[in-house]
Design a protein around this motif. Structure first.
Motif, short mmCIF file in Angstrom:
data_model
loop_
_atom_site.label_atom_id
_atom_site.label_comp_id
_atom_site.label_asym_id
_atom_site.label_seq_id
_atom_site.Cartn_x
_atom_site.Cartn_y
_atom_site.Cartn_z
N PHE A 176 -42.01 26.47 -77.55
CA PHE A 176 -41.16 27.58 -77.14
C PHE A 176 -40.20 27.99 -78.25
CE2 PHE A 176 -42.42 25.39 -73.21
CZ PHE A 176 -43.00 26.44 -72.53
N SER A 177 -39.64 29.17 -78.13
CA SER A 177 -38.76 29.69 -79.18
C SER A 177 -37.40 29.01 -79.21
CB SER A 177 -38.58 31.21 -79.03
OG SER A 177 -37.94 31.51 -77.81
N ASN A 178 -37.01 28.36 -78.10
CA ASN A 178 -35.77 27.59 -78.13
C ASN A 178 -35.83 26.42 -77.14
OD1 ASN A 178 -34.44 28.25 -75.54
ND2 ASN A 178 -34.28 30.31 -76.37
N LYS A 179 -34.94 25.48 -77.35
CA LYS A 179 -34.96 24.24 -76.56
C LYS A 179 -34.58 24.46 -75.10
CE LYS A 179 -34.47 20.83 -80.17
NZ LYS A 179 -33.76 19.67 -80.66
N GLU A 180 -33.78 25.48 -74.82
CA GLU A 180 -33.40 25.73 -73.42
C GLU A 180 -34.62 26.05 -72.58
OE1 GLU A 180 -29.67 27.75 -72.10
OE2 GLU A 180 -29.62 28.32 -74.23
N ILE A 181 -35.51 26.85 -73.13
CA ILE A 181 -36.74 27.20 -72.40
C ILE A 181 -37.60 25.96 -72.24
CG2 ILE A 181 -38.84 28.61 -72.42
CD1 ILE A 181 -37.20 30.70 -74.05
N ALA A 182 -37.71 25.16 -73.28
CA ALA A 182 -38.51 23.93 -73.22
C ALA A 182 -37.95 22.97 -72.18
CB ALA A 182 -38.56 23.27 -74.59
N LYS A 183 -36.63 22.82 -72.13
CA LYS A 183 -36.02 21.94 -71.13
C LYS A 183 -36.28 22.46 -69.72
CE LYS A 183 -32.35 19.82 -73.86
NZ LYS A 183 -30.90 19.69 -74.04
N ALA A 184 -36.18 23.78 -69.54
CA ALA A 184 -36.48 24.37 -68.24
C ALA A 184 -37.93 24.08 -67.85
CB ALA A 184 -36.22 25.88 -68.26
N ILE A 204 -36.19 27.96 -64.86
CA ILE A 204 -36.47 29.19 -65.61
C ILE A 204 -35.74 30.37 -64.96
CG2 ILE A 204 -38.62 29.84 -64.44
CD1 ILE A 204 -37.91 30.08 -68.23
N GLU A 205 -35.62 30.33 -63.65
CA GLU A 205 -34.89 31.38 -62.93
C GLU A 205 -33.41 31.35 -63.29
OE1 GLU A 205 -34.98 33.18 -58.44
OE2 GLU A 205 -35.21 31.02 -58.66
N LYS A 206 -32.86 30.14 -63.40
CA LYS A 206 -31.46 30.01 -63.81
C LYS A 206 -31.26 30.58 -65.21
CE LYS A 206 -30.76 25.72 -61.22
NZ LYS A 206 -30.53 24.27 -61.36
N LEU A 207 -32.20 30.30 -66.11
CA LEU A 207 -32.10 30.83 -67.47
C LEU A 207 -32.19 32.35 -67.49
CD1 LEU A 207 -34.18 28.60 -69.91
CD2 LEU A 207 -31.72 28.86 -69.77
N LEU A 208 -33.11 32.89 -66.72
CA LEU A 208 -33.27 34.34 -66.69
C LEU A 208 -32.03 35.04 -66.12
CD1 LEU A 208 -36.97 34.53 -65.51
CD2 LEU A 208 -36.09 35.42 -67.67
N ASN A 209 -31.35 34.37 -65.22
CA ASN A 209 -30.14 34.95 -64.61
C ASN A 209 -28.88 34.70 -65.42
OD1 ASN A 209 -31.61 35.93 -62.43
ND2 ASN A 209 -31.33 34.07 -61.25
N LYS A 210 -29.01 33.86 -66.44
CA LYS A 210 -27.86 33.48 -67.26
C LYS A 210 -27.54 34.62 -68.25
CE LYS A 210 -26.59 29.35 -69.86
NZ LYS A 210 -27.14 28.14 -70.48
N SER A 211 -26.29 35.03 -68.26
CA SER A 211 -25.89 36.06 -69.23
C SER A 211 -24.91 35.47 -70.22
CB SER A 211 -25.27 37.26 -68.50
OG SER A 211 -24.16 36.85 -67.74
N TYR A 212 -25.01 35.96 -71.42
CA TYR A 212 -24.16 35.46 -72.50
C TYR A 212 -23.10 36.45 -72.85
CZ TYR A 212 -27.60 31.82 -73.13
OH TYR A 212 -28.42 30.76 -72.94
#
Length: 142
Positions: free
Chosen positions: A67-75, A134-142
């Protein structure tokens, strides 16, 4: 968080391969897969077709996703463990697949093992009561 179409495709493919690791595709696994694929923006009819064709799909790339980043991989690791455990057991091939993905993405395999132990104790069996990582990540805004 914005997740690229490429990462979403890798996520879906990785889950699809995971489902096939124990050579059984149970109804509750299908339901979890359909919900996850919907979160990723995939059509349920398409996902039904790819699940149906999974056993004989010789064109499915079996390489573990990077994956392009570790957050996606952890999800992925967390959602993968939850998906694999929907039948209340973890097949050794499923665990091995998740550990390989952790290694390829630079994540300590203990991360997945700890998540597995938490999930085993909680025993989520209803995909409607579980919020996918993955849903939590998609809903996460920076």
């Amino acid at each position: 968080m914005e997740i690229s179409a490429q990462d979403k495709g890798k996520y879906l493919r990785g889950l699809l391969i995971l489902i096939g690791k124990d050579h059984l595709i149970l109804e509750n696994e299908k339901n979890w897969f359909y919900k996850l694929s919907s979160i990723l923006g995939y059509d349920k009819a398409f996902c039904k077709t790819i699940l149906k064709e999974l056993p004989e799909n010789e064109f499915l790339i079996k390489d573990p996703p990077k994956f392009s980043n570790k957050e996606i991989a952890k999800a992925f690791i967390i959602d993968g463990i939850h998906l694999a455990f929907t039948d209340n057991k973890m097949h050794p091939n499923e665990l091995e697949w998740i550990n390989i993905i952790a290694e390829i993405n630079g994540i300590d395999i203990l991360y997945g093992m700890n998540e597995y132990e938490k999930f085993r104790k909680e025993k989520f069996t209803d995909e409607n009561l579980y919020e996918f990582e993955i849903e939590k990540l998609l809903n996460k805004s920076y």
